[in-house]
Design an enzyme around this catalytic site. Structure first.
Site, PDB file in Angstrom:
ATOM      1  N   HIS A 184      24.156 -22.333  42.046  1.00  0.00           N
ATOM      2  CA  HIS A 184      24.637 -23.697  41.914  1.00  0.00           C
ATOM      3  C   HIS A 184      25.831 -23.936  42.832  1.00  0.00           C
ATOM      4  CE1 HIS A 184      23.944 -26.938  39.075  1.00  0.00           C
ATOM      5  NE2 HIS A 184      25.125 -27.340  39.496  1.00  0.00           N
ATOM      6  N   CYS A 218      12.052 -26.334  52.382  1.00  0.00           N
ATOM      7  CA  CYS A 218      13.025 -27.193  51.702  1.00  0.00           C
ATOM      8  C   CYS A 218      13.952 -26.387  50.797  1.00  0.00           C
ATOM      9  CB  CYS A 218      12.336 -28.305  50.931  1.00  0.00           C
ATOM     10  SG  CYS A 218      11.214 -27.701  49.671  1.00  0.00           S
TER      11      CYS A 218
HETATM   12  C1  PEP Z   1      13.040 -23.735  46.071  1.00  0.00           C
HETATM   13  O1  PEP Z   1      12.658 -23.057  45.117  1.00  0.00           O
HETATM   14  O2  PEP Z   1      13.312 -23.261  47.194  1.00  0.00           O
HETATM   15  C2  PEP Z   1      13.213 -25.187  45.930  1.00  0.00           C
HETATM   16  C3  PEP Z   1      13.461 -25.934  46.976  1.00  0.00           C
HETATM   17  O3  PEP Z   1      13.154 -25.701  44.682  1.00  0.00           O
HETATM   18  P1  PEP Z   1      14.347 -25.583  43.606  1.00  0.00           P
HETATM   19  O4  PEP Z   1      15.532 -25.011  44.281  1.00  0.00           O
HETATM   20  O5  PEP Z   1      14.568 -26.956  43.102  1.00  0.00           O
HETATM   21  O6  PEP Z   1      13.719 -24.680  42.586  1.00  0.00           O
END
Ligand code: PEP
Ligand code: MG
Length: 554
Positions: A186, A484
């Site tokens: 976080h 992402c």
């Molecule tokens: C990931 O797992 O890389 C992602 C982009 O989703 P989150 O961080 O929301 O789990």
């Protein structure tokens, strides 16, 4: 004393040189503390302390906006709850010392909230924070939490709780240094979204010297204790030159020889969209829809969803918007989707799997997205989280298309999905790699486990292998492959990802500039050579060094 260097993981780029201050831990109270005065008089002191805490929180709420302002305003109201005063009164009447009476009063409310579970249980953290603040006022001690010295400083902490990170926005903090926490924690994600240079997982913060500044490099993870004036000047000049270079660049992403790489932003709320809609991006690469509903006891209705999606889509008119359907479960529980208690929620019902337990919720969301796109004419791409198999991908694609969505994809966050990416892509228009979860599942490490951060390093060659498989599948099918997860915002890794076949990168808005510049410096052949070199390495350090050498950054 000569400069000393300590090292951690650089998770949010930028160089900063400033004094440091520790995160304030609340002091303990005890039934053995001396009793200060008659209960009536002490109760008045407590009331005055609660008022002061409430006023301070309100004042801080006025300095920030979005979620942070909401949390602070709610805390200011909680501090004035008459229930706290009467619970304290009872303790004082029983002869309990004042600060401890306040502590017990707050704890009794926290216990009630924790028993209720879910969203209410999370509020216990906020309530405890108010209790700690009230005790500090009563004792004339420094406030727990983020210090407010009135000058810029580097905040040093073990790790930060989500409620603490929400307060970073309007604070004097210009850099973050934590002993724990990993690259997908976080703290790392928030630091990046605020553009704060950050180093996490640095075990040697105990060596910092009182009254001596630190020079922190959020890219390399290097922290210099008491840097020489010459080095301070050089760092400032370097940071200034970087700022000027960033300010002079803009526009769509591409390599030096013109291969396009779409540069997109990650958002989670209407506020994010309003703020990041202004950023120089080609759109949204990940809209984490569940962020809008964390803590909600009831499911958002169709109309409410259409309304918020419409506002969000309008901020990105004419640009791509990749929306992820609710990724509930595990680290992001949604109270209105009761999944019961699972032994191991990260391997349980989460992401798209939740849609099989609550098909109506998924159906309503897809309909809302489709209708908001129809109203706004948005270039909407919709993807499902945590897809494991080609059949799941095909099922999702059929459902999404049945409500009129035309660009349908899946996230690649599970090794199985990367291994069978060609089969997934047979029924999809695109995929987007979530490197945060893909790291977690590749090396079997909880993504929040700071102590195992080295296994979550996005340069792990095994992770790069899986990204390569997805990239190759996308190239063969002529379909878009995005990244992402947090890996997309590493300016050295970005060219490697492109060399592995990735066609778009999505990140927090503050990371766009450095990634854009990093790509413009290199040709597509250099990206491919850097990717080959990284994949051929045995470990993350060697992969990083090999890629940096090819890219001329060694
Ligand atoms: C990931 O797992 O890389 C992602 C982009 O989703 P989150 O961080 O929301 O789990
Ligand atoms: Mg994920």
């Amino acid at each position: 004393m000569p400069e000393q260097v300590i090292r951690g993981l650089g998770v949010s780029p930028g160089v900063v040189c400033a004094p440091w201050l520790p995160f304030g831990s609340p002091t303990r109270t005890s039934p053995g503390d001396p009793v200060s005065g008659p209960p009536d008089q002490e109760l008045e002191r407590v009331k005055a302390a609660l008022d002061e805490v409430s006023a301070q929180l309100k004042e801080r709420a006025a300095r920030v906006n979005g979620v942070a302002a909401e949390i602070l305003t709610m805390s200011a109201t909680m501090a004035r709850d008459p229930g706290i005063v009467s619970a304290t009164e009872k303790e004082l009447a029983a002869g309990v010392p004042t600060a401890h009476a306040v502590h017990l009063a707050f704890e009794s409310f926290c216990a009630k909230l924790e028993k209720l579970g879910g969203y209410m249980a999370e509020r216990a953290t906020d309530l405890r924070d108010i209790g700690g603040r009230t005790v500090a006022v009563l004792r004339g001690e420094p406030m727990p939490g983020i210090p407010e010295p009135g000058y810029p400083f580097v905040l040093v902490a073990r790790d930060l709780a989500p409620a603490d990170t929400a307060m970073l926005g309007g604070s004097d903090v210009v850099g973050l240094l934590t002993t724990e926490g990993g690259p997908t924690s976080h703290t790392a994600i928030l630091a990046k979204s605020l553009g704060l240079p950050a180093v996490v997982n640095c075990p040697d913060t105990g060596r910092l010297l009182d009254d001596a500044p630190v020079l922190l490099d959020g890219t390399t993870g290097e922290v210099i204790i008491d840097p020489s004036p010459m080095r301070q000047r050089a760092a400032l000049e370097q940071a200034e030159a970087e700022r000027a270079r960033l300010a002079a660049s803009g526009g769509p992403g591409h390599t030096a020889d013109g291969t396009p790489v779409h540069l997109l932003v990650n958002i989670g709320t209407v506020d994010d969209a309003i703020r990041d809609g202004e950023a120089d991006s080609e759109g949204v690469g990940l809209f984490r829809t569940e962020f809008m509903y964390l803590g909600r006891p009831t499911a958002p209705a169709l109309d409410e969803q259409i309304e918020s999606y419409t506002v969000i889509f309008e901020q990105f008119a004419g640009r791509r918007i990749v929306v992820r359907t609710l990724d509930a479960g595990s680290d992001k529980p949604l109270p209105f989707l009761d999944l019961g208690t699972e032994e191991n929620p990260a391997l349980g019902v989460r992401g798209l799997r939740v849609g099989t337990v609550f098909p109506e919720t998924l159906g309503t969301q897809l309909t809302a997205l489709s209708q908001a796109a129809a109203v706004t004419g948005a270039d909407l791409w919709v993807m499902a989280p945590m897809v494991a198999t080609a059949d799941e991908a095909a099922g999702f694609a059929e459902l999404a298309r049945s409500v009129g969505l035309t660009k349908v994809g899946a996230m690649i966050e599970i090794p199985a999905a990367a291994l069978r990416a060609p089969d997934l892509l047979a029924s999809l228009d695109f995929v987007s790699i979530g490197t945060n979860d893909l790291s977690q599942y590749t090396c079997a490490v909880d993504r929040m486990a700071g102590g195992l951060a080295h296994l979550l390093d996005p340069w792990q060659p095994a992770l790069l292998d899986l990204i390569a498989l997805a990239g190759a599948a996308g190239t063969a099918a002529g379909k878009s492959v995005g990244v992402c997860g947090e890996a997309a915002s590493d300016p050295t890794l970005a060219p490697v990802l492109v060399g592995l076949g990735v066609t778009s990168l999505s990140m927090s808005a503050t990371a766009l500039g450095p990634v854009r510049l990093a790509l413009r410096d290199v040709s597509i052949d250099q990206c491919r050579d850097a990717a080959d070199a990284a994949v051929a390495a045995r470990n993350p350090q060697a992969a990083r060094a090999a890629a940096a050498a090819v890219l001329g950054r060694a």
